[in-house]
Design an enzyme around this catalytic site. Structure first.
Site, PDB file in Angstrom:
ATOM      1  N   SER A 239     -37.704-104.454  49.980  1.00 26.40           N
ATOM      2  CA  SER A 239     -38.281-105.533  49.160  1.00 26.40           C
ATOM      3  C   SER A 239     -39.780-105.575  49.409  1.00 26.40           C
ATOM      4  CB  SER A 239     -37.604-106.874  49.469  1.00 26.40           C
ATOM      5  OG  SER A 239     -37.687-107.170  50.839  1.00 26.40           O
ATOM      6  N   GLY A 241     -42.250-107.805  47.865  1.00 25.08           N
ATOM      7  CA  GLY A 241     -42.900-108.967  47.249  1.00 25.08           C
ATOM      8  C   GLY A 241     -42.914-108.854  45.737  1.00 25.08           C
ATOM      9  N   GLY A 244     -41.562-105.939  43.663  1.00 24.49           N
ATOM     10  CA  GLY A 244     -40.127-105.767  43.412  1.00 24.49           C
ATOM     11  C   GLY A 244     -39.415-104.980  44.491  1.00 24.49           C
ATOM     12  N   GLY A 270     -35.843-112.619  50.065  1.00 26.25           N
ATOM     13  CA  GLY A 270     -35.125-111.450  50.590  1.00 26.25           C
ATOM     14  C   GLY A 270     -33.635-111.742  50.729  1.00 26.25           C
ATOM     15  N   ASP A 271     -33.304-112.985  51.107  1.00 27.26           N
ATOM     16  CA  ASP A 271     -31.889-113.356  51.248  1.00 27.26           C
ATOM     17  C   ASP A 271     -31.189-113.290  49.885  1.00 27.26           C
ATOM     18  OD1 ASP A 271     -32.559-113.875  53.898  1.00 27.26           O
ATOM     19  OD2 ASP A 271     -32.927-115.997  53.527  1.00 27.26           O
TER      20      ASP A 271
END
Ligand SMILES: O=P(O)(O)OC[C@H]1O[C@](O)(CO)[C@@H](O)[C@H]1O
Length: 337
Positions: A239, A241, A244, A270-271
């Protein structure tokens, strides 16, 4: 059933301020305090998607949150899970569950995180957590291993859990940092989801450099993901930011770019990506579908003020606007340089 394991959950305190001034007294405009930690957020997200009228979960998904909880903060954490209606199977620990503090500066659109280290977990408590997971694995389709390890747990704790899941034929999605991430790679997790800084740290720790291009904080995701796969991960989703997700998988490489999201709270984005990766594995989606959902959920999580939830209207808007591109391999990339 998706099982999320959070060895080091937290009571997440979020302070929203109009402007944060360091080295001064700051008046907080809004406060929230609730159960958090990465795997708890993944469980909350999946639970929310199951109950919601929009989103990728047709017919709902069963999810159980597993972790360690102790002291007054642990009791408050479990009470919050009850209030949210989340199914959980936590193991008690003697020491107090930690807190994290997220300071959201709305004016500057920044978030400053202060994460306590967490309780010292004893070998007996760690064994009890493994036994709790063992009891759930026969019913599990995917296990999510997420967040930092509390003091007292060995750095190869996630490696042991990946292998434990593997013995039951259950694929593991891993979201970790530092030594815990490095030690788990050779155990062969199905999917690893580092963010770009975690990827840079892992490469630098193992190789002394984050690769021929990029810097330790911003390594080349293609080179880094390929390296993590050589180390043992079956698929890697980085990931990055607003840029993408970059995915290197047995079926190919892709970049999934969400529409531009301004402002919001990126804590928990991120989760949301991890929740989609777990859903994709549980439902047998192909990688393009999984990555579009992961990018859209992640961006919609940024639009929600608290980690572990998405802005449903933003999700509906974003999901049709994710740009999915085939990405070049590491060797194709180096030929172009
Ligand atoms: O386990 P750590 O790496 O300290 O991360 C925990 C934190 O991350 C978050 O899950 C956001 O991803 C917060 O809710 C907070 O609890």
């Amino acid at each position: 059933m998706i099982v999320t394991v959070t060895p080091n959950p937290a009571l997440d305190v979020t302070y929203r301020l109009d402007a944060l001034t360091v080295d001064a007294t700051n008046r907080v405009a809004e406060v929230s305090c609730r159960a958090g930690g990465k795997g708890v957020n993944v469980a909350r997200l999946l639970h929310g998607l199951s109950g919601g009228s929009v989103g990728p979960v047709a017919g709902g998904v069963e999810v159980v949150a597993v972790g360690l909880a102790g002291g007054a903060a642990g009791t408050a954490l479990l009470a919050d899970l009850d209030e949210a209606g989340l199914a959980y199977a936590f193991v008690p620990c003697a020491a107090e569950t930690r807190r994290t503090v997220a300071v959201v500066d709305s004016g500057a659109a920044t978030v400053t995180m202060l994460n306590e280290p967490g309780p010292v977990v004893t070998p007996a408590e760690w064994k009890a957590l493994c036994r709790r997971l063992e009891g759930l694995l026969p019913e599990a389709t995917v296990v999510v291993l997420s967040g930092s390890l509390p003091p007292g747990l060995p750095p190869d704790a996630y490696a042991a859990l990946v292998r434990q899941a593997e013995r039951h034929g259950v694929p593991a999605v891993l979201d970790a940092d530092g030594g815990a991430l490095l030690a788990a790679l050779s155990a062969g997790p199905e999917v690893v989801k580092p963010n770009i800084s975690e990827l840079g740290r892992a490469m630098t720790a193992r190789n002394g450099t984050s690769g021929p291009t990029g810097s330790a904080n911003s390594p080349d995701p293609a080179g880094g993901a390929a390296w993590m796969r050589r180390e043992g991960a079956r698929a890697v989703v980085v990931s990055d930011g607003p840029r993408g997700l970059y995915a290197d998988t047995p079926d190919g490489r892709w970049r999934a770019v969400p529409p531009e999201v301004r402002g919001g709270n990126p804590t928990g984005a991120g989760d949301a990506a991890v929740a989609a990766l777990a859903l994709g594995l549980a439902a047998g989606w192909d990688w393009p579908r999984t990555l579009v959902q992961a990018a859209a959920l992640s961006a919609a999580a940024v639009r929600h003020p608290l980690a572990g939830q998405i802005d449903q209207a933003a999700y509906l808007d974003h999901v049709g606007r994710v740009r999915l591109e085939r990405a070049r391999s590491e060797s194709e990339d180096s030929q172009c340089r």
